[in-house]
Design a protein around this motif. Structure first.
Motif, mmCIF file in Angstrom:
data_model
loop_
_atom_site.group_PDB
_atom_site.id
_atom_site.type_symbol
_atom_site.label_atom_id
_atom_site.label_comp_id
_atom_site.label_asym_id
_atom_site.label_seq_id
_atom_site.Cartn_x
_atom_site.Cartn_y
_atom_site.Cartn_z
ATOM 1 N N LYS A 178 34.942 6.913 25.476
ATOM 2 C CA LYS A 178 34.238 7.802 24.554
ATOM 3 C C LYS A 178 34.544 7.466 23.092
ATOM 4 N N ALA A 179 35.770 7.063 22.802
ATOM 5 C CA ALA A 179 36.101 6.667 21.432
ATOM 6 C C ALA A 179 35.298 5.439 21.017
ATOM 7 N N THR A 180 35.089 4.514 21.955
ATOM 8 C CA THR A 180 34.252 3.346 21.669
ATOM 9 C C THR A 180 32.831 3.775 21.376
ATOM 10 N N ARG B 282 41.625 26.709 18.451
ATOM 11 C CA ARG B 282 41.743 26.412 19.877
ATOM 12 C C ARG B 282 42.695 25.246 20.100
ATOM 13 N N VAL B 283 43.413 25.293 21.206
ATOM 14 C CA VAL B 283 44.322 24.206 21.577
ATOM 15 C C VAL B 283 43.556 23.227 22.467
ATOM 16 N N LEU B 284 43.346 22.017 21.972
ATOM 17 C CA LEU B 284 42.582 21.014 22.708
ATOM 18 C C LEU B 284 43.497 20.126 23.539
ATOM 19 N N ARG B 285 42.960 19.580 24.612
ATOM 20 C CA ARG B 285 43.723 18.674 25.463
ATOM 21 C C ARG B 285 44.025 17.385 24.711
ATOM 22 N N ALA B 286 45.012 16.656 25.227
ATOM 23 C CA ALA B 286 45.443 15.419 24.577
ATOM 24 C C ALA B 286 44.332 14.378 24.527
ATOM 25 N N ASP B 287 43.397 14.417 25.464
ATOM 26 C CA ASP B 287 42.306 13.450 25.475
ATOM 27 C C ASP B 287 41.061 13.981 24.774
ATOM 28 N N THR B 288 41.063 15.257 24.393
ATOM 29 C CA THR B 288 39.923 15.842 23.683
ATOM 30 C C THR B 288 40.119 15.820 22.177
ATOM 31 N N ALA B 289 41.325 16.146 21.717
ATOM 32 C CA ALA B 289 41.587 16.298 20.283
ATOM 33 C C ALA B 289 41.248 15.052 19.463
ATOM 34 N N PRO B 290 41.711 13.849 19.853
ATOM 35 C CA PRO B 290 41.380 12.679 19.029
ATOM 36 C C PRO B 290 39.899 12.362 19.015
ATOM 37 N N LEU B 291 39.193 12.654 20.113
ATOM 38 C CA LEU B 291 37.753 12.414 20.146
ATOM 39 C C LEU B 291 37.025 13.387 19.218
ATOM 40 N N PRO C 118 47.300 9.909 27.410
ATOM 41 C CA PRO C 118 47.195 10.912 28.464
ATOM 42 C C PRO C 118 47.290 10.255 29.834
ATOM 43 N N ALA C 119 47.651 11.048 30.826
ATOM 44 C CA ALA C 119 47.917 10.507 32.162
ATOM 45 C C ALA C 119 46.641 10.311 32.970
ATOM 46 N N ASN C 120 46.828 9.611 34.082
ATOM 47 C CA ASN C 120 45.781 9.369 35.077
ATOM 48 C C ASN C 120 44.578 8.648 34.448
ATOM 49 N N GLU C 121 43.359 9.072 34.798
ATOM 50 C CA GLU C 121 42.175 8.379 34.290
ATOM 51 C C GLU C 121 41.754 8.869 32.909
ATOM 52 N N ARG C 122 42.474 9.816 32.351
ATOM 53 C CA ARG C 122 42.059 10.396 31.073
ATOM 54 C C ARG C 122 42.100 9.374 29.940
ATOM 55 N N MET C 123 43.025 8.427 29.997
ATOM 56 C CA MET C 123 43.073 7.398 28.961
ATOM 57 C C MET C 123 41.848 6.490 29.064
ATOM 58 N N ASP C 124 41.419 6.188 30.275
ATOM 59 C CA ASP C 124 40.191 5.393 30.449
ATOM 60 C C ASP C 124 39.016 6.098 29.767
ATOM 61 N N ALA C 125 38.881 7.400 30.032
ATOM 62 C CA ALA C 125 37.775 8.160 29.456
ATOM 63 C C ALA C 125 37.899 8.240 27.940
ATOM 64 N N LEU C 126 39.116 8.368 27.442
ATOM 65 C CA LEU C 126 39.328 8.423 25.993
ATOM 66 C C LEU C 126 38.881 7.119 25.341
ATOM 67 N N ALA D 16 38.845 -3.967 28.641
ATOM 68 C CA ALA D 16 37.629 -4.146 29.432
ATOM 69 C C ALA D 16 36.771 -2.885 29.420
ATOM 70 N N VAL D 17 37.405 -1.717 29.439
ATOM 71 C CA VAL D 17 36.679 -0.447 29.336
ATOM 72 C C VAL D 17 35.940 -0.379 28.003
ATOM 73 N N ALA D 18 36.615 -0.819 26.925
ATOM 74 C CA ALA D 18 35.991 -0.816 25.594
ATOM 75 C C ALA D 18 34.793 -1.761 25.540
ATOM 76 N N VAL D 19 34.911 -2.925 26.160
ATOM 77 C CA VAL D 19 33.791 -3.876 26.190
ATOM 78 C C VAL D 19 32.589 -3.253 26.891
ATOM 79 N N ALA D 20 32.810 -2.634 28.059
ATOM 80 C CA ALA D 20 31.718 -2.021 28.806
ATOM 81 C C ALA D 20 31.073 -0.891 28.002
ATOM 82 N N ALA D 21 31.889 -0.100 27.306
ATOM 83 C CA ALA D 21 31.348 0.995 26.506
ATOM 84 C C ALA D 21 30.564 0.471 25.312
ATOM 85 N N ALA D 22 31.004 -0.636 24.726
ATOM 86 C CA ALA D 22 30.261 -1.244 23.616
ATOM 87 C C ALA D 22 28.916 -1.780 24.101
#
Length: 251
Positions: A97-99, A223-232, A86-94, A132-138
């Protein structure tokens, strides 16, 4: 609870370690002092209690490592998410949260409908940033294993490199022949591959290619979920089902 710090090096009881500059800065920001406890982990399982031994300047912190604690807060299943970025900061959030939800690895995908286009050095920089985002989330979530963020690939490159394995393979789909994922998630498989598209979803040819590689179509409801919501959402369903089965001695 003592602050958790990630160190990508072997950790041995009784050893005095000088923390890397970025970790030392984090300790300074937390206003820790000599004698304060911290918890160390290196992403390979387990964690080590430690004590701040010495601080000098703004980037020099030494700790003494304690005995390894054989703890694990990982999912009962090993889950790889392959996601159209997903675009912008949504991949960071994905990634964050996935971590937190326990993903084992994330495969960023360049899809036909992807808004975010990455290649070459730019793709490598984003991969390092997401790691690095994954490390911080872990660190924050108490995980003892850090998920791997794979290099950016196209759908065809990723599918072509999978080979054969025992993982359960599923693609999130809006097609008419999908099965509810909540039902599929109760299967006893321990390794899972989940494929989810970008904004606008996978193109028909991409989904057809995935099916040819053994990915069964599943849905998450009406429901149709956003690209950053569905995998989570899928990861949460799979993690809860696996933990419940493990508690019952089934998975």
């Amino acid at each position: 609870m003592p602050p958790r710090l990630y160190l990508g090096v072997p950790l041995v009881e009784g050893v005095d370690l000088d923390l890397p500059a970025d970790v030392a800065r984090h300790v300074q920001v937390l206003r820790l002092q000599p004698g304060d406890p911290v918890t160390l982990f290196n992403g390979q399982g387990g964690e080590w209690p430690a004590t701040v031994r010495q601080m000098a300047g703004r980037q020099q912190v030494a700790v003494t490592v304690g005995p390894r604690q054989a703890v694990s807060r990982e999912l009962a299943r090993r889950v790889t998410l392959a996601v159209g970025m997903p675009a912008n900061e949504r991949m960071d959030a994905l990634v964050e949260k996935a971590t937190e939800l326990g993903v084992a690895s994330i495969q960023p995908l360049q899809c036909a409908r992807s808004v975010l286009k990455l290649s070459g050095e730019r793709a490598q920089r984003r991969q390092a940033h997401w790691q690095a985002v994954a490390v911080a989330a872990a660190e924050q979530s108490g995980r003892t294993v850090v998920p791997t963020i794979e290099p950016v690939r196209t759908v065809s490159e990723w599918l072509g490199g999978l080979g054969s394995n025992e993982a359960a393979r599923h693609v999130l789909s809006l097609a008419d022949d999908t099965v509810p994922f909540a039902i599929v998630a109760t299967a006893p498989a321990t390794d899972w591959l989940l494929l989810s598209g970008p904004e606008g979803g996978l193109e028909a040819a991409e989904e057809a290619m995935a099916r040819q590689h053994g990915f069964a179509p599943v849905s998450l409801g009406t429901r149709v979920l956003r690209a950053d919501t569905a995998p989570l959402a899928a990861l949460a369903v799979l993690g809860l089902a696996g933990d419940a089965a493990s508690a019952e001695g089934v998975a």
